[in-house]
Design a protein around this motif. Structure first.
Motif, short mmCIF file in Angstrom:
data_model
loop_
_atom_site.label_atom_id
_atom_site.label_comp_id
_atom_site.label_asym_id
_atom_site.label_seq_id
_atom_site.Cartn_x
_atom_site.Cartn_y
_atom_site.Cartn_z
N UNK A 142 0.86 -1.20 0.00
CA UNK A 142 0.00 0.00 0.00
C UNK A 142 0.89 1.24 0.00
N UNK A 143 2.13 1.08 0.47
CA UNK A 143 3.05 2.22 0.57
C UNK A 143 3.47 2.74 -0.81
N UNK A 144 3.41 1.85 -1.82
CA UNK A 144 4.09 2.16 -3.08
C UNK A 144 3.56 3.43 -3.75
N UNK A 145 2.26 3.69 -3.55
CA UNK A 145 1.70 4.88 -4.20
C UNK A 145 1.94 6.14 -3.36
N UNK A 146 2.63 5.99 -2.22
CA UNK A 146 2.89 7.16 -1.36
C UNK A 146 4.36 7.60 -1.43
N UNK A 147 5.27 6.64 -1.23
CA UNK A 147 6.67 7.07 -1.09
C UNK A 147 7.29 7.45 -2.44
N UNK A 148 8.42 8.14 -2.35
CA UNK A 148 9.09 8.58 -3.59
C UNK A 148 8.28 9.66 -4.30
N UNK A 149 7.44 10.39 -3.57
CA UNK A 149 6.55 11.39 -4.17
C UNK A 149 5.23 10.71 -4.49
N UNK A 150 4.15 11.06 -3.78
CA UNK A 150 2.88 10.32 -3.91
C UNK A 150 2.39 10.38 -5.36
N UNK A 151 1.54 9.41 -5.70
CA UNK A 151 1.06 9.34 -7.09
C UNK A 151 0.22 10.57 -7.47
N UNK A 152 -0.44 11.17 -6.46
CA UNK A 152 -1.21 12.39 -6.77
C UNK A 152 -0.24 13.50 -7.19
N UNK A 153 0.87 13.58 -6.49
CA UNK A 153 1.87 14.61 -6.84
C UNK A 153 2.45 14.33 -8.24
N UNK A 154 2.66 13.04 -8.55
CA UNK A 154 3.16 12.70 -9.90
C UNK A 154 2.14 13.10 -10.97
N UNK A 155 0.84 12.95 -10.63
CA UNK A 155 -0.20 13.37 -11.60
C UNK A 155 -0.15 14.88 -11.81
N UNK A 156 0.13 15.61 -10.74
CA UNK A 156 0.28 17.07 -10.89
C UNK A 156 1.43 17.38 -11.85
N UNK A 157 2.52 16.62 -11.71
CA UNK A 157 3.69 16.83 -12.59
C UNK A 157 3.28 16.59 -14.03
N UNK A 158 2.56 15.49 -14.25
CA UNK A 158 2.14 15.14 -15.62
C UNK A 158 1.22 16.22 -16.18
N UNK A 159 0.27 16.68 -15.34
CA UNK A 159 -0.70 17.66 -15.86
C UNK A 159 0.01 18.95 -16.27
N UNK A 160 1.06 19.30 -15.52
CA UNK A 160 1.77 20.54 -15.88
C UNK A 160 2.74 20.30 -17.02
N UNK A 161 3.63 19.31 -16.83
CA UNK A 161 4.76 19.17 -17.75
C UNK A 161 4.39 18.51 -19.07
N UNK A 162 3.40 17.60 -19.05
CA UNK A 162 3.06 16.90 -20.30
C UNK A 162 1.79 17.48 -20.93
N UNK A 163 0.77 17.69 -20.09
CA UNK A 163 -0.51 18.16 -20.65
C UNK A 163 -0.59 19.67 -20.74
N UNK A 164 0.34 20.35 -20.07
CA UNK A 164 0.37 21.81 -20.12
C UNK A 164 -0.82 22.47 -19.46
N UNK A 165 -1.41 21.81 -18.44
CA UNK A 165 -2.60 22.38 -17.78
C UNK A 165 -2.23 23.39 -16.71
#
Ligand SMILES: Cc1cc2nc3c(=O)[nH]c(=O)nc-3n(C[C@H](O)[C@H](O)[C@H](O)COP(=O)(O)OP(=O)(O)OC[C@H]3O[C@@H](n4cnc5c(N)ncnc54)[C@H](O)[C@@H]3O)c2cc1C
Length: 396
Positions: free
Chosen positions: A373-396
């Motif tokens: 269950x930890x995997x989606x939290x550590x190393x930067x939570x998956x929600x934070x990674x989605x924020x990265x994708x929305x900014x850097x890839x989708x340009x939102x």
């Protein structure tokens, strides 16, 4: 993207297989196969064996004891090690602190710290997160005040993985209170034997002590242990996080585990056939396999970009999300496969050491499911990674 392995890569693959056949210690192999906990000595022994072969600090530059390997060669090694279920390398020294020291450290610091990391003589842990400062890491409060030749450190770090084994901790500390919170942070190396450090275990769902709280009460740290300039810690922190996310997707391990799922489910009798014949179960397995293949191709694309001199970019966030979601899905498929044998859980404080009442392979399944269950939290939570994708890839 060129996905064909060269003859050199294929020869290397064979070399790794031969090495594993003769050098992978049977005691460690057996523990891994049964999902039994490894002792610190097991991990160190394995890392030293790899280091002797020159296969440990593969991402380091050659001048510091690393390699000049292509990304494909690294990929081959990682795949072969995972396929044989060798111990996961402890990343804090070799993947995190080492690159920081050889990139930002002085020559004296390099001489002092790098050999211990290369030879696995010194165990490091990571002191970034604090209560209230995880995703918003720059809000951290652990204070380091320079008094004479020493910093006096006060504060609390949390979720510190394997701190109970660590000889040293690399820490982000606040050396100045500034308007822009990222500016007053520094990167400090602290000897865990220093007076004023206290470690308290956090027992996780699976009953193990993987993470800890570390308290600092007027801990004296020589100022020569500061890496880079005072106040430059945030840049170093970001550099290190990039290294942390490398390999977090665990594609090679996932391939091995999916293979095991297929093998075992083909031996479990359900109705007139096996579990693998069950359409409902098979659909879930095949879906996971398709997603894994797609994720692996994304990883190969990233590798291909790196070999052409580009940086991994925000694709590492996609890999982190998809890889960790798949880790959780596969652990769920193991639980589903076991049915009621997944239930018994008599954790005694060690990961994977519950005494199963079913087949041998049942023992580690529930602890592993809970642990992951930890995997989606550590190393930067998956929600934070989605924020990265929305900014850097989708340009939102
Ligand atoms: C098993 C494990 C081992 C760890 N090991 C270490 C270690 O060795 N050293 C270390 O320093 N740290 C370690 N960590 C800490 C880890 O880095 C943090 O847990 C992680 O960064 C999340 O921070 P947090 O727990 O404070 O949660 P929070 O930041 O409080 O987040 C809580 C929830 O809110 C969501 N959230 C927060 N901000 C946003 C936002 N802006 N947008 C959308 N959603 C948001 C998060 O995704 C999460 O779901 C470990 C964590 C775990 C679980």
């Amino acid at each position: 993207m060129d996905l064909v392995f060269s003859k050199e890569d294929l020869d290397f693959k064979e070399e790794v297989r031969v090495f594993l056949k003769s050098e992978y210690p049977s005691k460690i192999r057996e523990k891994q196969e049964k999902g039994l906990p490894l002792e610190r000595e097991d991990v160190v022994k394995w890392q030293k064996l790899l280091a002797k072969k020159g296969w440990f600090a593969i991402n380091w530059p050659e001048e510091h004891g690393g390699t000049s390997w292509t990304p494909t060669k690294k990929y081959v090694l990682q795949n072969e090690l995972a396929a044989e279920n060798t111990p996961v390398l402890i990343p804090f020294g070799v993947n995190m602190c080492g690159p920081v020291v050889y990139t930002f450290g002085t020559d004296i610091q390099k001489d002092k710290f790098l050999p211990g990391i290369l030879n696995s003589d010194v165990w490091w842990c990571q002191g970034y997160s604090e209560p209230g400062s995880g995703s918003d890491l720059a809000s951290l409060k652990t204070k380091a005040e320079l008094k004479g030749d020493n910093y006096i450190v006060n504060g609390v770090k949390t979720w510190t993985t394997l701190a109970q084994h660590a000889d040293w901790i690399f820490c982000l500390v606040r050396t100045e209170t500034t308007k822009i919170k990222q500016e007053g942070i520094s990167f400090l190396l602290i000897d865990m034997q220093s007076s004023g450090i206290e470690i308290k275990p956090i027992i996780t769902l699976d009953g193990t002590n993987e993470v800890n709280i570390v308290y600092f009460d007027n801990v004296e740290v020589p100022s020569e242990n500061l890496i880079g300039e005072e106040g430059q810690g945030w840049n170093i922190a970001k550099f290190l996080l990039m290294h942390e996310r490398t390999g977090i997707a665990g594609i090679a391990t996932l391939k091995r585990e999916l293979k095991r799922l297929k093998e075992i489910s083909s031996t479990i009798i359900v109705g007139g056939g096996t579990l693998l014949d069950d359409q409902n179960y098979k659909n879930k397995l095949v879906k996971a396999e398709i997603e894994l293949t797609a994720t692996e191709f994304t990883e190969l694309r990233v590798l291909s970009a790196i070999s052409s001199g580009e940086s991994p970019g925000p694709e590492s966030s996609i890999l982190k999300i998809k890889g960790t979601e798949l880790q959780q899905t596969v652990s769920e498929l193991f639980v589903e496969m076991l049915g009621y044998y997944a239930h018994p859980f008599f954790g005694d404080g060690h990961f994977g050491s519950n005494k199963s009442v079913g087949p041998d392979y049942a023992g580690p399944v529930m602890p592993s499911y809970l642990n992951l269950r930890k995997a989606s939290i550590y190393g930067g939570s998956n929600e934070i990674q989605r924020n990265v994708i929305s900014k850097a890839i989708l340009g939102l």
